[in-house]
Design a protein around this motif. Structure first.
Motif, short mmCIF file in Angstrom:
data_model
loop_
_atom_site.label_atom_id
_atom_site.label_comp_id
_atom_site.label_asym_id
_atom_site.label_seq_id
_atom_site.Cartn_x
_atom_site.Cartn_y
_atom_site.Cartn_z
N GLY A 83 0.84 -1.20 0.00
CA GLY A 83 0.00 0.00 0.00
C GLY A 83 0.87 1.24 0.00
N THR A 84 0.46 2.26 -0.74
CA THR A 84 1.22 3.50 -0.85
C THR A 84 0.35 4.68 -0.45
OG1 THR A 84 2.62 2.63 -2.63
CG2 THR A 84 2.47 5.02 -2.44
N MET A 85 0.94 5.60 0.29
CA MET A 85 0.23 6.82 0.65
C MET A 85 1.10 8.02 0.30
SD MET A 85 -1.47 7.92 4.29
CE MET A 85 -2.53 9.37 4.41
N LYS A 86 0.51 8.97 -0.44
CA LYS A 86 1.20 10.19 -0.81
C LYS A 86 0.45 11.38 -0.23
CE LYS A 86 3.03 8.20 -5.08
NZ LYS A 86 3.11 8.33 -6.56
N VAL A 87 1.17 12.23 0.47
CA VAL A 87 0.54 13.34 1.18
C VAL A 87 1.07 14.65 0.62
CG1 VAL A 87 0.26 14.44 3.43
CG2 VAL A 87 0.24 11.97 3.24
N GLY A 88 0.17 15.59 0.37
CA GLY A 88 0.52 16.83 -0.29
C GLY A 88 1.17 17.87 0.59
N LYS A 89 1.33 19.04 0.01
CA LYS A 89 2.13 20.12 0.59
C LYS A 89 1.52 20.69 1.87
CE LYS A 89 4.30 24.42 -1.01
NZ LYS A 89 4.46 25.31 -2.18
N TYR A 90 0.22 20.66 2.00
CA TYR A 90 -0.43 21.32 3.13
C TYR A 90 -1.03 20.33 4.12
CZ TYR A 90 0.26 25.36 0.19
OH TYR A 90 0.83 26.33 -0.59
N ASN A 91 -0.45 19.14 4.17
CA ASN A 91 -0.95 18.11 5.07
C ASN A 91 0.20 17.54 5.90
OD1 ASN A 91 -2.24 17.34 2.03
ND2 ASN A 91 -3.64 18.01 3.63
N ARG A 92 -0.15 16.96 7.01
CA ARG A 92 0.78 16.10 7.73
C ARG A 92 -0.02 15.00 8.41
NH1 ARG A 92 3.08 18.91 13.28
NH2 ARG A 92 1.14 19.75 14.06
N VAL A 93 0.62 13.88 8.64
CA VAL A 93 -0.03 12.74 9.27
C VAL A 93 0.30 12.74 10.76
CG1 VAL A 93 -0.07 10.23 9.43
CG2 VAL A 93 -0.06 11.34 7.19
N GLN A 94 -0.73 12.76 11.57
CA GLN A 94 -0.58 12.60 13.02
C GLN A 94 -1.23 11.28 13.39
OE1 GLN A 94 -2.62 16.44 13.72
NE2 GLN A 94 -0.90 16.91 15.07
N ALA A 95 -0.48 10.40 14.05
CA ALA A 95 -1.03 9.08 14.36
C ALA A 95 -0.44 8.55 15.65
CB ALA A 95 -0.75 8.11 13.21
N LYS A 96 -1.23 7.71 16.30
CA LYS A 96 -0.75 7.05 17.50
C LYS A 96 0.20 5.92 17.13
CE LYS A 96 -1.21 6.36 22.08
NZ LYS A 96 -1.06 7.38 23.10
N ASN A 97 -0.16 5.16 16.12
CA ASN A 97 0.67 4.04 15.70
C ASN A 97 0.73 3.99 14.17
OD1 ASN A 97 1.20 2.65 18.35
ND2 ASN A 97 -1.03 2.63 18.36
#
Length: 301
Positions: A83-97
């Motif tokens: 699986g692949t995830m691409k995140v753009g310029k104005y996003n960030r990933v916040q996650a517990k795990n």
């Protein structure tokens, strides 16, 4: 439109597909608000998930706030899928795990922000590309490791970053803002590390061959910061840059059984090297042997 996933809900892209390399399915969110507020997201089955918020979007609404993010993994048929995830310029990933499995990849401008008490796990053959292109973006392209977070390196992973000129380099940026533990089962090389925390950074070398590298240390260590290395052996922990020489007294080195290792710590081409220093009793034996040798020499003479 706004798509919202609340805490406790799960979103899975992939289903039962066992296609590993063709990545036949793509789901793209562009110029849409997709609000995650603690749910679980999994991308597998060869899917690509692209998430790109509109320019000038409200950052508070474009952070991908997850309970967990899993890229790749076993599908319902028991087959390992990617699986692949691409995140753009104005996003960030916040996650517990966060778990990135074999043949799975994360790419983005935005940071991967591991929440307090959270973890990120990198399996063999996984990859991360963080883009450090636009210097005006706060927390761009980096790992943010918050209090009591854990990084599990379970296999060789591709960790790289792209600069403003489009050049790709090994290593990613680490921003450590709380007590962090690295469990290292395979060679790992990070790029720049900025540690503003007064807490302890622990490096657990879980076998006798894995190495841990920080290519460059940015800024100064907090006066109360400590770096603990368990199962320490020479030439297995690397800190690049000149400033690390100023902080050798912050290191606590222990053997595989948790016993404190004493000696003179130095840097040898970036690698930490511990040289044993004789104990007082050992010095007494050494000087005694020298004195005895001199006495025998004089008597023969």
């Amino acid at each position: 439109k706004t798509i919202t996933f609340n805490s406790g809900s799960s979103l899975v892209f992939g289903g039962n597909s066992s296609v590993l390399n063709d990545r036949p399915h793509t789901q793209t969110f562009t110029n849409k608000n997709v609000i995650f507020s603690g749910g679980n997201l999994q991308v597998q089955g060869g899917w690509d998930l692209n998430y790109d918020a509109p320019e000038g979007a409200d950052v508070s609404k474009t952070n991908i706030n997850l309970g967990s993010l899993t890229l790749g993994g076993l599908n319902n048929s028991g087959t390992m899928t990617s699986g692949t995830m691409k995140v753009g310029k104005y996003n960030r990933v916040q996650a517990k795990n966060v778990v990135i499995n074999q043949d799975s990849f994360y790419e983005g401008y935005g940071a991967i922000d591991v929440k307090d008490g959270g973890s990120i796990t990198l399996e063999e053959g996984s990859g991360i590309l963080l883009q450090d292109i636009d210097k005006t973006i706060s927390n761009r392209g980096r790992f943010i490791l918050r209090s009591n977070s854990t990084v599990n390196i379970n296999g060789l992973s591709s960790l790289s970053r792209m600069d403003a000129d489009g050049n790709t380099m090994n290593g990613i940026l680490l921003a450590i803002v709380g007590a962090t533990t690295f469990n290292v089962n395979a060679d790992v090389s990070f790029g720049t590390m900025a540690n503003s925390s007064a807490s302890t950074m622990t490096i657990n070398l879980l076998n006798d061959f894995a190495t841990f590298k920080i290519e460059y240390m940015e800024g100064e260590l907090h006066e109360n910061a400590r770096i603990v290395v368990n199962n320490f052996q020479n030439d297995r922990v690397y800190f690049g840059g000149d400033t690390i020489q100023n902080y050798l007294d912050r290191f606590v080195l222990q053997d595989a059984y948790g016993n404190l290792l004493n000696g003179a710590l130095s840097i040898n081409n970036g690698w930490l090297t511990l040289t044993a220093v004789p104990e007082p009793a050992e010095w007494a034996m050494i000087f005694g042997a020298i004195a005895l040798g001199l006495a025998v020499y004089r008597r023969r003479k």
